[in-house]
Design a protein around this motif. Structure first.
Motif, PDB file in Angstrom:
ATOM      1  N   LYS A 103       6.316   0.914  -7.142  1.00  0.00           N
ATOM      2  CA  LYS A 103       7.901  -0.066  -6.541  1.00  0.00           C
ATOM      3  C   LYS A 103       7.258  -0.798  -6.421  1.00  0.00           C
ATOM      4  N   ASN A 104       6.166  -1.161  -6.836  1.00  0.00           N
ATOM      5  CA  ASN A 104       6.031  -2.703  -6.344  1.00  0.00           C
ATOM      6  C   ASN A 104       4.685  -2.501  -7.052  1.00  0.00           C
ATOM      7  N   GLN A 156      -2.108   6.546   4.472  1.00  0.00           N
ATOM      8  CA  GLN A 156      -2.131   5.024   5.676  1.00  0.00           C
ATOM      9  C   GLN A 156      -1.317   4.045   4.053  1.00  0.00           C
ATOM     10  N   ARG A 157      -2.199   4.348   3.307  1.00  0.00           N
ATOM     11  CA  ARG A 157      -2.270   2.924   2.095  1.00  0.00           C
ATOM     12  C   ARG A 157      -1.158   2.977   0.557  1.00  0.00           C
ATOM     13  N   SER A 164       1.636   2.450   0.498  1.00  0.00           N
ATOM     14  CA  SER A 164       2.889   1.467   0.316  1.00  0.00           C
ATOM     15  C   SER A 164       2.977   0.867  -0.884  1.00  0.00           C
ATOM     16  N   THR A 211       5.070  10.982  -0.651  1.00  0.00           N
ATOM     17  CA  THR A 211       5.147   9.304  -0.467  1.00  0.00           C
ATOM     18  C   THR A 211       5.799   8.813  -2.337  1.00  0.00           C
ATOM     19  N   THR A 262       3.498   7.990  -4.511  1.00  0.00           N
ATOM     20  CA  THR A 262       2.849   6.799  -5.120  1.00  0.00           C
ATOM     21  C   THR A 262       1.628   7.235  -5.728  1.00  0.00           C
ATOM     22  N   ASP A 295      -0.825  -1.682   5.945  1.00  0.00           N
ATOM     23  CA  ASP A 295       0.167  -1.770   5.735  1.00  0.00           C
ATOM     24  C   ASP A 295       0.483  -3.214   5.373  1.00  0.00           C
ATOM     25  N   VAL A 320       1.189  -3.801   2.382  1.00  0.00           N
ATOM     26  CA  VAL A 320       2.511  -4.634   1.236  1.00  0.00           C
ATOM     27  C   VAL A 320       3.562  -5.118   2.052  1.00  0.00           C
ATOM     28  N   ALA A 321       3.942  -4.705   3.623  1.00  0.00           N
ATOM     29  CA  ALA A 321       4.541  -5.065   4.120  1.00  0.00           C
ATOM     30  C   ALA A 321       4.008  -6.570   4.897  1.00  0.00           C
ATOM     31  N   HIS A 352       4.801  -8.843   2.089  1.00  0.00           N
ATOM     32  CA  HIS A 352       6.078  -8.646   1.993  1.00  0.00           C
ATOM     33  C   HIS A 352       6.592  -9.650   3.382  1.00  0.00           C
TER      34      HIS A 352
END
Length: 361
Positions: A17-18, A46-47, A49, A92, A94, A325, A327-328, A331
């Motif tokens: 996704k990224n 938790q990680r 993302s 997720t 991921t 978080d 990635v957020a 971003h």
């Protein structure tokens, strides 16, 4: 076209996704049993993302141990423990790769019932010493592996790859960096052998080649990665012929159509062997598959390398410890929680592991 950290990317049949990976980081939470547990599942969840999660280094056999509390993947209990982690991540979507590890000489007889650790040759680490269950001890000169032991270790990697598949992982990363066993065979500083596993570049690469062949019997090539540290001096590494060694290695790896090659980018931290450090551009010239770059990147460092086309995915380590978080935050250009206090990073409990909060909390 300019690549963004936040755009999707395909890695074989996997859809990331990224372009942000969480780098493998040993944290010592598995305890004496080396069986993954609930706080480890929470840590990775938790990680999630990240586009790709790479686990902490995970020993393939008792002989591979060299760190207090690191997890393993050589028993049914360990497989079940890791299954707890991968099950937690399923919602997720991921992908998570298990990093396969053997410490080699970066160990101590305290971990092996009084038996010496093994390596390519009897070359001792020159350093402060190693933390064992019996306290901090001086490094010991390792025992050179016999050809039969090398074959047995190749079989251990294959079994570990099978166990990783049983545990629900998306793939595996073979750790051939940072001064651990496979790196000890690659580099001339630690490989003084005169048999089929030493001397020529082909021979020094042979152990890694055989390990990858064994792992590729279990996993399709696009579900396998390799980690390299061409410029690294960690664990008392550093060979004068490092450029020749790693150009040969990347050319050989380019024949395998792997999911990725994960390269410790020495320019990022500014630590490297004697001579001009190797750049990702040197590897890109011989490798057109996915390159994951890693080593102390800021957002700007990562975006620059993506823009130059020398890597495809950026791996972040320590920032992911204190910023679940991440990635957020990257971003949205939110400030990062600094990682100045490392006092609880390698303890046995949840503190310094799963108690970091997302931005705004």
């Amino acid at each position: 076209m300019k690549k963004s950290l936040f755009e999707t990317v395909r890695m074989g049949d996997l859809h990331l996704k990224n372009r942000i990976a969480m780098a493998p980081m040993t944290r010592g939470r598995a305890g004496e049993t080396r069986v993954p547990n609930e706080i480890m599942a929470e840590h990775y969840f938790q990680r999630a993302s990240a586009g790709l999660l790479i686990t902490e280094a995970t020993v393939i056999s008792p002989q591979g141990i060299g760190w207090i509390g690191s997890p393993g993947i050589y028993s049914p209990e360990m497989v079940a423990g890791w299954r707890r982690v991968t099950d937690r991540l399923k919602p997720t979507q991921t992908p998570i790769f298990l990093q396969l590890w053997h410490c080699g000489r970066a160990s101590h007889s305290d971990f092996h019932g009084g038996e010496l650790p093994v390596s390519a040759s009897a070359v001792k680490i020159e350093g402060d010493g190693i933390q064992t269950q019996g306290g901090k001890k001086a490094y010991e000169a390792p025992r050179p592996m016999t050809a039969a032991e090398i074959r047995a270790t190749v079989a251990d990697y294959r079994l570990a790859a099978l166990h990783a598949r049983e545990a629900g992982f998306s793939g595996v990363e073979v750790h051939s960096a940072n001064g651990y066993l496979l790196n000890q065979f690659l580099d001339s500083k630690t490989n003084l052998r005169t048999d089929d596993y030493g001397g020529s570049l082909e021979n020094k690469y042979r152990f890694l080649r055989e390990v990858l062949a064994a792992v590729l019997e279990v996993w399709p090539a696009h579900r396998v990665g390799v980690r390299l540290s061409p410029n690294g001096v960690f664990n008392d590494m550093g060979s004068l012929d490092f450029r020749e060694t790693y150009l040969y290695t990347i050319k050989e790896l380019s024949k395998l159509n792997l999911g990725y090659v994960h390269i410790m980018d020495g320019l990022a931290f500014g630590f490297h062997q004697q001579g001009e450090p190797m750049t990702l551009a040197e590897f890109r010239a011989h490798y057109d598959g996915i390159i994951i770059g890693n080593c102390g990147y800021s957002k700007e460092d990562a975006e620059k390398r993506l823009a130059e086309g020398v890597m495809d995915i950026a791996a972040f380590g320590r920032p992911f410890i204190t910023n679940p978080d991440l990635v957020a935050r990257l971003h949205n250009n939110y400030p990062l929680t600094p990682f100045e206090d490392m006092s609880k990073w390698y303890t046995s409990g949840p503190e310094g592991y799963i108690d970091y909060q997302p931005y705004g909390q």
